[in-house]
Scaffold this active site. Sequence first.
Site, short mmCIF file in Angstrom:
data_model
loop_
_atom_site.label_atom_id
_atom_site.label_comp_id
_atom_site.label_asym_id
_atom_site.label_seq_id
_atom_site.Cartn_x
_atom_site.Cartn_y
_atom_site.Cartn_z
CG HIS A 162 -38.30 -8.86 13.47
ND1 HIS A 162 -38.56 -10.20 13.61
CD2 HIS A 162 -37.58 -8.72 12.33
CE1 HIS A 162 -38.02 -10.86 12.58
NE2 HIS A 162 -37.41 -9.99 11.80
CB CYS A 249 -43.39 -14.34 14.55
SG CYS A 249 -42.52 -13.13 15.51
N1 GLY Z 1 -35.52 -17.02 14.49
C1 GLY Z 1 -36.31 -16.00 13.96
C2 GLY Z 1 -35.60 -15.31 12.87
O1 GLY Z 1 -34.47 -15.04 13.07
O2 GLY Z 1 -36.05 -15.04 11.80
#
Ligand code: GLY
Length: 259
Positions: A162, A249
């Site tokens: 990300h 996150c």
């Molecule tokens: N494991 C985090 C994601 O891929 O969204």
Amino acid sequence: MSIRVAVTRGVSSSISECELTHLDREPIDVDLARTQHARYERVLADLGCCIERLVEEPEFPDSVFVEDIAIVLDEVAIITRPGALSRRGERSSIEAALQPHRPIQHIGAPAILDGGDVLVVGRDVYVGLSTRTNVNSVRQLREFVADYGYRVTGVGFKDCLHLKSSATAVSDDTLLVNPDWVDLSAFSGQACIVVDPAEPRGANVIRVGDTVLFGADFPRTGERLSAEGFDVQPVEATELAKAEGALTCCSLIFESAQA
Ligand code: GLY
């Protein structure tokens, strides 16, 4: 009077089946992940956040990563359309949690968008173009927020899941960045502090009020932030890092007039 809310969710018992893009699968100690996550919530609470912890969702391995499911601005919350099919069922509970706090908009097909790709710095919204986020989402986001004066810009990056693995905000005009993963020129107008070269994964930090939380595995980057005058605090997050998750996150943090 407003309160600072942090929406979180317990670590799924199926976290070991999480999506992985840039990392090889390795065993995740679920108990340790839960212990570290509980400490993370405690740190947020100690910094004044009111924790709204959603119930664990065993059918959604990645559901602890609530950030990917919504963008919460002062004026509106936008429910994303996650790039991974396995994650789309996480949306209903997040929407229910945000409904009391914000008017809601929804990203729709053909757009895909993960919240981890959305970096908000003041009135600038940077959207990382990734395997999880496409240019259609940039257009939709722009429409949703244009009336509030936000500028929405698509940004390329590489070698991480990300955009916020490569850059996060430490103030309203300063970023912490890994320049090997994202070109600093993408952020013209922002000051950039660079991670320690030995800590490429250290760019994901959370700003809560005047405090910046950084991953305890990245002490040199923490020292850099401290040397720049930031009030920093380390947080351990090694187990969820194996699931390709980092500090931002695991929460959606925002101000709300609703208790
Ligand atoms: N494991 C985090 C994601 O891929 O969204």
